[in-house]
Design a protein around this motif. Structure first.
Motif, PDB file in Angstrom:
ATOM      1  N   GLY A 143      -0.658  -7.650  11.756  1.00 32.21           N
ATOM      2  CA  GLY A 143      -0.692  -6.144  12.492  1.00 32.21           C
ATOM      3  C   GLY A 143      -1.424  -5.437  11.458  1.00 32.21           C
ATOM      4  O   GLY A 143      -1.980  -6.086  10.274  1.00 32.21           O
ATOM      5  N   ARG A 144      -2.401  -4.327  11.896  1.00 31.34           N
ATOM      6  CA  ARG A 144      -2.736  -3.719  10.740  1.00 31.34           C
ATOM      7  C   ARG A 144      -1.937  -2.984   9.718  1.00 31.34           C
ATOM      8  O   ARG A 144      -1.044  -2.423  10.061  1.00 31.34           O
ATOM      9  N   VAL A 145      -2.344  -2.832   8.573  1.00 29.84           N
ATOM     10  CA  VAL A 145      -1.551  -2.078   7.475  1.00 29.84           C
ATOM     11  C   VAL A 145      -1.053  -0.737   7.815  1.00 29.84           C
ATOM     12  O   VAL A 145      -0.097  -0.054   7.810  1.00 29.84           O
ATOM     13  N   ASP A 146      -2.106  -0.081   8.343  1.00 32.30           N
ATOM     14  CA  ASP A 146      -2.031   1.504   8.547  1.00 32.30           C
ATOM     15  C   ASP A 146      -0.973   1.662   9.761  1.00 32.30           C
ATOM     16  O   ASP A 146      -0.350   2.831  10.097  1.00 32.30           O
ATOM     17  N   ASP A 147      -0.873   0.642  10.511  1.00 32.88           N
ATOM     18  CA  ASP A 147       0.182   0.533  11.820  1.00 32.88           C
ATOM     19  C   ASP A 147       1.242   0.334  11.460  1.00 32.88           C
ATOM     20  O   ASP A 147       2.546   0.624  12.164  1.00 32.88           O
ATOM     21  N   ARG A 148       1.546  -0.810  10.896  1.00 33.20           N
ATOM     22  CA  ARG A 148       2.753  -1.552  10.430  1.00 33.20           C
ATOM     23  C   ARG A 148       3.665  -1.341   9.154  1.00 33.20           C
ATOM     24  O   ARG A 148       4.716  -1.554   9.093  1.00 33.20           O
ATOM     25  N   VAL A 149       3.042  -0.527   8.064  1.00 36.33           N
ATOM     26  CA  VAL A 149       3.721  -0.227   6.766  1.00 36.33           C
ATOM     27  C   VAL A 149       3.973   1.159   6.777  1.00 36.33           C
ATOM     28  O   VAL A 149       2.990   1.953   6.683  1.00 36.33           O
ATOM     29  N   PHE A 150       5.033   1.695   6.683  1.00 34.69           N
ATOM     30  CA  PHE A 150       5.639   2.936   6.291  1.00 34.69           C
ATOM     31  C   PHE A 150       5.154   3.042   4.545  1.00 34.69           C
ATOM     32  O   PHE A 150       5.304   2.497   4.150  1.00 34.69           O
ATOM     33  N   ARG A 151       4.455   4.221   4.761  1.00 32.64           N
ATOM     34  CA  ARG A 151       3.855   4.974   3.413  1.00 32.64           C
ATOM     35  C   ARG A 151       2.710   3.969   2.998  1.00 32.64           C
ATOM     36  O   ARG A 151       2.626   3.625   1.780  1.00 32.64           O
ATOM     37  N   TRP A 152       1.846   3.459   3.682  1.00 27.27           N
ATOM     38  CA  TRP A 152       0.793   2.569   3.708  1.00 27.27           C
ATOM     39  C   TRP A 152      -0.252   3.382   2.703  1.00 27.27           C
ATOM     40  O   TRP A 152      -0.874   2.587   1.884  1.00 27.27           O
ATOM     41  N   GLU A 153      -0.391   4.635   2.648  1.00 27.15           N
ATOM     42  CA  GLU A 153      -1.506   5.170   1.712  1.00 27.15           C
ATOM     43  C   GLU A 153      -0.857   4.846   0.250  1.00 27.15           C
ATOM     44  O   GLU A 153      -1.645   4.633  -0.737  1.00 27.15           O
ATOM     45  N   ILE A 154       0.150   4.737  -0.052  1.00 26.09           N
ATOM     46  CA  ILE A 154       0.903   4.366  -1.340  1.00 26.09           C
ATOM     47  C   ILE A 154       0.428   2.930  -1.630  1.00 26.09           C
ATOM     48  O   ILE A 154       0.030   2.484  -2.862  1.00 26.09           O
ATOM     49  N   PHE A 155       0.789   2.077  -0.633  1.00 30.89           N
ATOM     50  CA  PHE A 155       0.554   0.713  -0.763  1.00 30.89           C
ATOM     51  C   PHE A 155      -0.929   0.398  -0.974  1.00 30.89           C
ATOM     52  O   PHE A 155      -1.592  -0.316  -1.989  1.00 30.89           O
ATOM     53  N   ARG A 156      -1.931   1.220  -0.491  1.00 34.62           N
ATOM     54  CA  ARG A 156      -3.308   1.260  -0.577  1.00 34.62           C
ATOM     55  C   ARG A 156      -3.765   1.574  -2.000  1.00 34.62           C
ATOM     56  O   ARG A 156      -4.409   0.785  -2.753  1.00 34.62           O
ATOM     57  N   LYS A 157      -2.918   2.758  -2.643  1.00 33.75           N
ATOM     58  CA  LYS A 157      -3.431   2.961  -3.928  1.00 33.75           C
ATOM     59  C   LYS A 157      -2.944   2.076  -5.117  1.00 33.75           C
ATOM     60  O   LYS A 157      -3.571   1.780  -5.790  1.00 33.75           O
ATOM     61  N   GLU A 158      -1.603   1.451  -4.628  1.00 30.22           N
ATOM     62  CA  GLU A 158      -1.160   0.583  -5.866  1.00 30.22           C
ATOM     63  C   GLU A 158      -1.706  -0.842  -5.435  1.00 30.22           C
ATOM     64  O   GLU A 158      -1.901  -1.500  -6.627  1.00 30.22           O
TER      65      GLU A 158
END
Length: 238
Positions: A143-158
Motif C-alpha cells: 500500500g501507500r505509506v501515507d495510507d498505511r503508516v500511522f504518523r507517516w510524516e515522522i517516518f518520512r522525516k526520519e
C-alpha cells in the motif's frame, strides 16, 4: 536452520505476568484473543493500557476495584473519557498484578492503521514487562505509506520515505528501527508479531519477511498470525 511451527498463542506467555503490546495492525484483537484463551484455562486476566483503550464491558476503574472471579477477563482504566479508558501509571500496573494472573498492556496507539512510526512520546512500555510484543499488519505491504503508516510524516522525516511511496519489503523492514517499531524495546524481551497474513495474495512472503526481521533486529522469535482465523505460527532458528 530455520523452523516454522504452529503454536498456541499462550505459549510465549508461559513465564511472567506483565506483557506489553506495541505497534499496529491488530494489537487489541491479539490481546483479546490471548485473554479469552487464558480465561478458558482458569486464569484471571486484566486488559489495560498506558494510553487509551475502548471501554468494552466488563470494565473497572482503578480507584473503584471490584471482585474479579477466576477464569474471567476485566478491562481496567484510570478514568473513563467518552468511550475510552485512560492509561494507568506504572505503579498502578504493578499493583494490578497483585490481584490477577496476567496483565495485558496496550502500550501504543495506531488509529486502526496496519503500521506505525512512533512520535517522541511513544510507546509507553512499563520497564517491568516480561515480554513486549511488537505488532505489525501484513496488510500494510504494497500500500501507500501515507495510507498505511500511522504518523507517516515522522517516518518520512526520519527515513526519507515519501508518503506516496509503495510499501515494499524494504520499506516495511525500515520500520523496524531503533527510532521506529523497536523504540524503547528490549531486544531480549521482544517478540515480533506479523499479523493478518491471510490478507496477503502471496503468503510465501511472510516466511522470508519474518527471517529478515529476525536477522535485522536480533529478536528471539517472530510470530506470523491471523488473529481473525485464530492461527499462529512461530518462526525460530537454531
Amino acid at each position: 536452520m530455520w523452523y516454522i511451527r504452529r503454536i498456541d498463542p499462550l505459549q510465549p506467555l508461559q513465564h511472567g505476568k506483565y506483557f506489553s503490546f506495541t505497534g499496529a495492525g491488530g494489537k487489541s484483537s491479539l490481546i483479546e484473543c490471548i485473554a479469552r484463551r487464558a480465561a478458558m484455562r482458569g486464569k484471571t486476566v486484566a486488559i489495560t493500557t498506558t494510553t487509551k483503550i475502548y471501554a468494552k464491558e466488563p470494565y473497572l476503574l482503578f480507584d473503584r476495584p471490584g471482585p474479579v472471579p477466576p477464569g474471567s477477563v476485566i478491562r481496567v482504566g484510570k478514568t473513563l473519557e467518552g468511550e475510552k479508558l485512560t492509561g494507568l501509571t506504572f505503579n498502578d500496573l504493578q499493583s494490578l498484578g497483585d490481584t490477577v494472573d496476567l496483565v495485558l498492556i496496550e502500550a501504543d496507539g495506531a488509529k486502526h492503521c496496519p503500521l506505525k512510526y512512533p512520535a517522541p512520546h511513544e510507546p509507553l512500555i512499563p520497564p517491568f514487562s516480561d515480554m513486549v510484543f511488537v505488532v505489525a499488519g501484513l496488510d500494510g505491504l504494497h500500500g501507500r505509506v501515507d495510507d498505511r503508516v500511522f504518523r507517516w510524516e515522522i517516518f518520512r522525516k526520519e527515513a526519507g520515505i515519501p508518503g506516496d511511496a509503495n510499501i515494499t519489503e524494504d520499506v516495511f523492514l525500515r520500520l523496524f528501527s531503533e527510532k521506529g517499531l523497536l523504540k524503547c524495546v528490549d531486544r531480549h524481551k521482544c517478540t515480533v508479531v506479523l499479523n493478518k497474513y491471510d490478507m496477503l495474495k502471496d503468503r510465501r512472503e511472510t516466511g522470508s519477511l519474518a527471517k529478515k526481521i529476525m536477522e535485522l533486529t536480533g529478536c528471539r522469535g517472530t510470530i506470523v498470525s491471523s488473529v481473525l482465523h485464530d492461527v499462529f505460527y512461530m518462526v525460530t532458528r537454531s
